[in-house]
Design an enzyme around this catalytic site. Structure first.
Site, PDB file in Angstrom:
ATOM      1  N   GLU A  18      42.893  50.370  29.923  1.00 30.76           N
ATOM      2  CA  GLU A  18      41.691  51.063  30.400  1.00 30.76           C
ATOM      3  C   GLU A  18      41.434  50.625  31.833  1.00 30.76           C
ATOM      4  OE1 GLU A  18      37.973  50.790  27.928  1.00 30.76           O
ATOM      5  OE2 GLU A  18      37.264  49.622  29.628  1.00 30.76           O
ATOM      6  N   HIS A 183      28.200  45.863  16.242  1.00 30.61           N
ATOM      7  CA  HIS A 183      27.472  46.262  17.445  1.00 30.61           C
ATOM      8  C   HIS A 183      26.157  45.488  17.493  1.00 30.61           C
ATOM      9  CE1 HIS A 183      24.930  48.930  19.998  1.00 30.61           C
ATOM     10  NE2 HIS A 183      26.036  48.936  20.710  1.00 30.61           N
TER      11      HIS A 183
HETATM   12  P1  FAD Z   1      27.023  54.560  18.614  1.00 32.86           P
HETATM   13  O1  FAD Z   1      28.201  54.845  17.749  1.00 32.86           O
HETATM   14  O2  FAD Z   1      26.082  55.670  18.881  1.00 32.86           O
HETATM   15  O3  FAD Z   1      26.294  53.307  18.016  1.00 32.86           O
HETATM   16  C1  FAD Z   1      25.252  52.640  18.737  1.00 32.86           C
HETATM   17  C2  FAD Z   1      24.394  51.844  17.765  1.00 32.86           C
HETATM   18  O4  FAD Z   1      23.604  52.742  16.983  1.00 32.86           O
HETATM   19  C3  FAD Z   1      25.170  51.015  16.747  1.00 32.86           C
HETATM   20  O5  FAD Z   1      24.429  49.866  16.495  1.00 32.86           O
HETATM   21  C4  FAD Z   1      25.253  51.901  15.516  1.00 32.86           C
HETATM   22  O6  FAD Z   1      25.395  51.136  14.337  1.00 32.86           O
HETATM   23  C5  FAD Z   1      23.900  52.613  15.588  1.00 32.86           C
HETATM   24  N1  FAD Z   1      23.902  53.976  15.074  1.00 32.86           N
HETATM   25  C6  FAD Z   1      24.876  54.902  15.178  1.00 32.86           C
HETATM   26  N2  FAD Z   1      24.462  56.070  14.640  1.00 32.86           N
HETATM   27  C7  FAD Z   1      23.194  55.877  14.217  1.00 32.86           C
HETATM   28  C8  FAD Z   1      22.209  56.703  13.612  1.00 32.86           C
HETATM   29  N3  FAD Z   1      22.455  57.975  13.301  1.00 32.86           N
HETATM   30  N4  FAD Z   1      20.988  56.154  13.334  1.00 32.86           N
HETATM   31  C9  FAD Z   1      20.710  54.858  13.625  1.00 32.86           C
HETATM   32  N5  FAD Z   1      21.622  54.024  14.197  1.00 32.86           N
HETATM   33  C10 FAD Z   1      22.827  54.533  14.492  1.00 32.86           C
HETATM   34  N6  FAD Z   1      30.171  52.012  27.863  1.00 32.86           N
HETATM   35  C11 FAD Z   1      30.062  52.706  29.001  1.00 32.86           C
HETATM   36  O7  FAD Z   1      28.956  52.796  29.564  1.00 32.86           O
HETATM   37  N7  FAD Z   1      31.144  53.332  29.561  1.00 32.86           N
HETATM   38  C12 FAD Z   1      32.372  53.291  28.989  1.00 32.86           C
HETATM   39  O8  FAD Z   1      33.320  53.867  29.527  1.00 32.86           O
HETATM   40  C13 FAD Z   1      32.525  52.552  27.785  1.00 32.86           C
HETATM   41  N8  FAD Z   1      33.720  52.467  27.166  1.00 32.86           N
HETATM   42  C14 FAD Z   1      33.823  51.790  25.963  1.00 32.86           C
HETATM   43  C15 FAD Z   1      35.055  51.755  25.307  1.00 32.86           C
HETATM   44  C16 FAD Z   1      35.194  51.063  24.119  1.00 32.86           C
HETATM   45  C17 FAD Z   1      36.523  51.044  23.409  1.00 32.86           C
HETATM   46  C18 FAD Z   1      34.068  50.381  23.557  1.00 32.86           C
HETATM   47  C19 FAD Z   1      34.212  49.604  22.271  1.00 32.86           C
HETATM   48  C20 FAD Z   1      32.840  50.411  24.197  1.00 32.86           C
HETATM   49  C21 FAD Z   1      32.700  51.120  25.405  1.00 32.86           C
HETATM   50  N9  FAD Z   1      31.475  51.205  26.066  1.00 32.86           N
HETATM   51  C22 FAD Z   1      31.369  51.912  27.230  1.00 32.86           C
HETATM   52  C23 FAD Z   1      30.305  50.504  25.540  1.00 32.86           C
HETATM   53  C24 FAD Z   1      29.459  51.373  24.569  1.00 32.86           C
HETATM   54  O9  FAD Z   1      28.912  52.468  25.266  1.00 32.86           O
HETATM   55  C25 FAD Z   1      28.351  50.488  24.007  1.00 32.86           C
HETATM   56  O10 FAD Z   1      28.904  49.504  23.172  1.00 32.86           O
HETATM   57  C26 FAD Z   1      27.177  51.203  23.366  1.00 32.86           C
HETATM   58  O11 FAD Z   1      26.126  50.244  23.212  1.00 32.86           O
HETATM   59  C27 FAD Z   1      27.457  51.776  21.983  1.00 32.86           C
HETATM   60  O12 FAD Z   1      28.278  52.848  22.057  1.00 32.86           O
HETATM   61  P2  FAD Z   1      28.849  53.552  20.724  1.00 32.86           P
HETATM   62  O13 FAD Z   1      29.599  54.716  21.153  1.00 32.86           O
HETATM   63  O14 FAD Z   1      29.504  52.562  19.838  1.00 32.86           O
HETATM   64  O15 FAD Z   1      27.455  54.014  20.066  1.00 32.86           O
END
Ligand code: FAD
Length: 317
Positions: A18, A183
């Site tokens: 990445e 998370h």
């Molecule tokens: P989600 O899947 O939406 O989850 C976020 C939180 O909400 C979790 O605690 C989950 O358990 C909870 N949750 C999910 N759905 C629900 C629901 N329906 N109701 C209540 N709670 C819920 N960040 C950047 O800014 N730019 C990047 O390019 C970037 N790349 C990344 C690449 C990887 C491989 C990883 C692991 C992380 C990356 N991140 C990036 C960080 C990421 O954006 C953060 O970790 C963010 O806080 C969570 O993103 P997520 O997509 O896991 O969120």
């Protein structure tokens, strides 16, 4: 080509990484200089991160500072296109809920289609620095799952304004994030895994994990995911520790534990050159163990510098 097809077609562990777009105003050449030495290990894909908008303070010269909201590292999609063009490799732009309206996301996806980009990572993004918790952007998505649904809708030919005549197929392969150490906002590991399962049921094709340093945590995470019926590839995210400062910074930022033997080895180092070497050796052992467990891909967080990843890749591929 889709990531899941790259995985299906390979009999051994693949190498990928990445990269982070440069701060605006800086040349893309530095990025190329870091990618060039890694191409020898034939990455089938390279991820390009997307950064949220942030406040910057402009000195007005009269003792006053002006606060402005801006994106300091724009251009993820442009970088994807330039990498595809230069290296003939698939790229994976990261799409965020935070800072983007659904409409802007749709435009990005249309651009991806025109650029021949087959894969996207669907992520929520973190809270902005000055926010205590993630705030949903107006007319944006609250969770990554909503972004997955929007991409899947598009895959089915359904755009936000359903008034267009579809004449070509769109079929994005969708990656989502997973957290072997949970998370930070999730109330429990079980709940976080349930959310991950929902993302997969909504259409995610594969998972890339947050970085981890203790393989047991990844292997346990995969086992729990499989036990609850998550069957898609779970790609481990790997970061070689490189500075003494990482001992504090990585646990603080990514909410992970560092193994005590690694902590002690780093603490015993005289300087960061020695730390980098410790990080490389630790990472080689970590990767070899993961490969022995048959992981589909080793996905490295390069964070701008590639010399240590090159040393690791040389030792394991
Ligand atoms: P989600 O899947 O939406 O989850 C976020 C939180 O909400 C979790 O605690 C989950 O358990 C909870 N949750 C999910 N759905 C629900 C629901 N329906 N109701 C209540 N709670 C819920 N960040 C950047 O800014 N730019 C990047 O390019 C970037 N790349 C990344 C690449 C990887 C491989 C990883 C692991 C992380 C990356 N991140 C990036 C960080 C990421 O954006 C953060 O970790 C963010 O806080 C969570 O993103 P997520 O997509 O896991 O969120």
């Amino acid at each position: 080509m889709k990531i899941i097809d790259h995985i299906k077609q390979s009999e051994s562990t693949l190498f990928s990484f990445e990269i982070i777009p440069p701060v605006k105003g800086k040349s893309i050449q530095q990025l190329y200089d870091n990618i060039d030495p890694l191409m020898e290990f034939k990455p089938p894909f390279i991820d390009v991160t997307t950064s949220r908008e942030e406040y910057i303070y402009i000195n007005k010269g009269n003792g006053l500072l002006e606060k402005r909201l801006t994106r300091m590292r724009p251009g993820s999609l442009g970088i994807c296109a330039s990498i595809q063009n230069r290296y003939q490799v698939d790229t994976v732009p990261h799409l965020l809920c935070g800072g983007f309206t659904k409409q802007e996301t749709e435009y990005l996806l249309v651009d991806c289609q025109y650029l021949g980009i087959d894969n996207v990572m669907a992520l929520r993004g973190d809270a902005r620095k000055e926010e205590r918790r993630f705030e949903q952007t107006e007319d944006g998505h609250a969770y990554a799952i909503d972004l997955v649904r929007q991409i899947q809708d598009l895959n089915q030919g359904s755009y936000l304004h359903d008034v267009i005549e579809i004449s070509c197929d769109v079929d994005f392969c969708i990656g989502v994030a997973g957290y072997p150490e949970k998370h930070e906002e999730s109330p429990s590991m079980a709940s976080d895994l349930r959310r991950l399962k929902e993302k997969v049921e909504a259409g995610a094709d594969y998972v890339v994990t947050q970085m981890f340093f203790d393989n047991k945590k990844y292997l346990e995470f995969v086992k729990q995911a499989r036990d609850m019926g998550i069957e898609v590839p779970i790609i481990p995210g790997i970061k070689p520790l490189a500075t003494k400062n990482h001992l504090k910074l990585l646990p603080q930022t990514f909410h992970l534990d560092l193994p005590e033997d690694l902590v002690q080895a780093v603490e015993a180092c005289k300087d960061n050159k020695a730390v980098r070497q410790v990080g490389v050796e630790f990472c080689i052992a970590q990767c070899k163990e993961l490969m022995a467990h048959g992981v589909p891909v080793l996905h490295f967080y390069s964070m701008g510098k590639s010399d240590n990843i090159e040393a690791i890749a040389k030792a394991i591929f």
